[in-house]
Design a protein around this motif. Sequence first.
Motif, PDB file in Angstrom:
ATOM      1  N   LEU A  60       0.841  -1.203   0.000  1.00 14.91           N
ATOM      2  CA  LEU A  60       0.000   0.000   0.000  1.00 14.91           C
ATOM      3  C   LEU A  60       0.877   1.254   0.000  1.00 14.91           C
ATOM      4  O   LEU A  60       0.590   2.235  -0.691  1.00 14.91           O
ATOM      5  N   ALA A  61       1.990   1.185   0.754  1.00 10.42           N
ATOM      6  CA  ALA A  61       2.897   2.338   0.827  1.00 10.42           C
ATOM      7  C   ALA A  61       3.514   2.648  -0.538  1.00 10.42           C
ATOM      8  O   ALA A  61       3.647   3.807  -0.933  1.00 10.42           O
ATOM      9  N   ILE A  62       3.867   1.599  -1.269  1.00 10.50           N
ATOM     10  CA  ILE A  62       4.430   1.803  -2.614  1.00 10.50           C
ATOM     11  C   ILE A  62       3.388   2.474  -3.519  1.00 10.50           C
ATOM     12  O   ILE A  62       3.676   3.425  -4.257  1.00 10.50           O
ATOM     13  N   GLN A  63       2.160   1.999  -3.432  1.00 10.31           N
ATOM     14  CA  GLN A  63       1.074   2.580  -4.239  1.00 10.31           C
ATOM     15  C   GLN A  63       0.837   4.046  -3.862  1.00 10.31           C
ATOM     16  O   GLN A  63       0.685   4.926  -4.710  1.00 10.31           O
ATOM     17  N   CYS A  64       0.841   4.322  -2.559  1.00 10.68           N
ATOM     18  CA  CYS A  64       0.653   5.702  -2.100  1.00 10.68           C
ATOM     19  C   CYS A  64       1.792   6.578  -2.612  1.00 10.68           C
ATOM     20  O   CYS A  64       1.574   7.694  -3.111  1.00 10.68           O
ATOM     21  N   HIS A  65       3.010   6.056  -2.512  1.00 11.14           N
ATOM     22  CA  HIS A  65       4.198   6.805  -2.939  1.00 11.14           C
ATOM     23  C   HIS A  65       4.099   7.148  -4.423  1.00 11.14           C
ATOM     24  O   HIS A  65       4.305   8.287  -4.843  1.00 11.14           O
ATOM     25  N   TYR A  66       3.705   6.162  -5.212  1.00 11.21           N
ATOM     26  CA  TYR A  66       3.621   6.353  -6.670  1.00 11.21           C
ATOM     27  C   TYR A  66       2.537   7.383  -7.033  1.00 11.21           C
ATOM     28  O   TYR A  66       2.728   8.206  -7.931  1.00 11.21           O
ATOM     29  N   HIS A  67       1.435   7.354  -6.289  1.00 11.53           N
ATOM     30  CA  HIS A  67       0.284   8.212  -6.615  1.00 11.53           C
ATOM     31  C   HIS A  67       0.254   9.513  -5.814  1.00 11.53           C
ATOM     32  O   HIS A  67      -0.708  10.276  -5.880  1.00 11.53           O
ATOM     33  N   GLY A  68       1.292   9.743  -5.008  1.00 12.57           N
ATOM     34  CA  GLY A  68       1.359  11.001  -4.258  1.00 12.57           C
ATOM     35  C   GLY A  68       0.342  11.109  -3.135  1.00 12.57           C
ATOM     36  O   GLY A  68      -0.097  12.204  -2.772  1.00 12.57           O
TER      37      GLY A  68
END
Length: 353
Positions: free
Chosen positions: A256-264
């Motif tokens: 989830l953190a990677i997804q959040c990071h990618y999507h700001g």
Amino acid sequence: MIAAMRYENHVLHLLDQRQLPVVETWLALNNLESIAQAIETMVVRGAPAIGCAAAFALAIDVQGFADADSFGGYLPQFHRSIQRLGQTRPTAVNLRYALAAFEDLAKTFESKTPIKEVRLAMEDLANSLFADDLATCHAIGRHGAALALGQRISVITHCNAGALATAGYGTALGVIRAMHAAGHISVVYVDETRPYLQGARLTAYELEKEGIPYQLITDSTAAYLMQQNRVDLAIVGADRIARNGDTANKIGTYGLAIQCHYHGVPMFVAAPWSTFDLDLEHGTQIPIEERHPDEVRWIGKERVAPASAPVYNPSFDVTPAPFLSGFVTEHGVLRPPLKAAIATMSNGKGAER
Ligand SMILES: CSC[C@H]1O[C@H](OP(=O)(O)O)[C@H](O)[C@@H]1O
């Protein structure tokens, strides 16, 4: 108020979280071994709640001695009980802090200390750890509510870091409760959180009971929601945080953190100071519990994989600190650089208010 446990007359009553949300069954446990097994089988779960249950187990454990006994007579059993509880689950550091508090208390006793005095002191310690955690969750909620910046926002959360994972109110859900009370929640997206489904079974149960608007999603839907620009903030709990800010939490948090990071999308971790393990320099040192393969092969009473399917079932993962926007603690919000912010906090200089 939703609660995972209550302690009355030397009996620990635990809401059996394995049965939620279908039935609310309370187990009345009057001995340490049954409470240790309840922690291992996740009748009770969640880092702070595990620490509280272990504390009450020790308060109950010493009740079995006669008034004429002294601490010296109990000491061998005390050591065995500490060891037994320490074996239940390896990742959540709150358990270790609770056991360490009892070991520190034990150092204040002498061999001849009357057992009645020991009983009262251990019960007082268990009750104070529980009360402190409840107050801490409310403080985390107060500090975390400001992250909404006065707007009505959509929040995503993973697993259950709510009243059922703590002494009450919750950490990540404590922030969500405080935001909701201030009118700042448009919707909470609840990751179901395979394989144990703490999100679907527990977080949805808590939000439903309190009328907080939510949508239950599969774990694999989170990225698609972010791609549609529908998530404003992520807030999750934690089981152990290293000195550099690397954070162990339920499996799936790192993804989830990677997804959040990618999507700001900013991701914050809500956790009491008791979840920070300053003995660990970084997250690779955090022990990761692996649980039984059947937790993946079965959903409830239905098998969803070959009976002998080889399984890898880590119960936690570690999110590196650079993926996090900050920590919401009872003392305030810690913001990057997180290693320095944690060091400042550990030196008692506080955090952003
Ligand atoms: C408030 S900490 C809750 C924390 O504990 C959960 O793990 P488990 O359900 O296996 O005890 C999960 O990691 C939550 O974030």
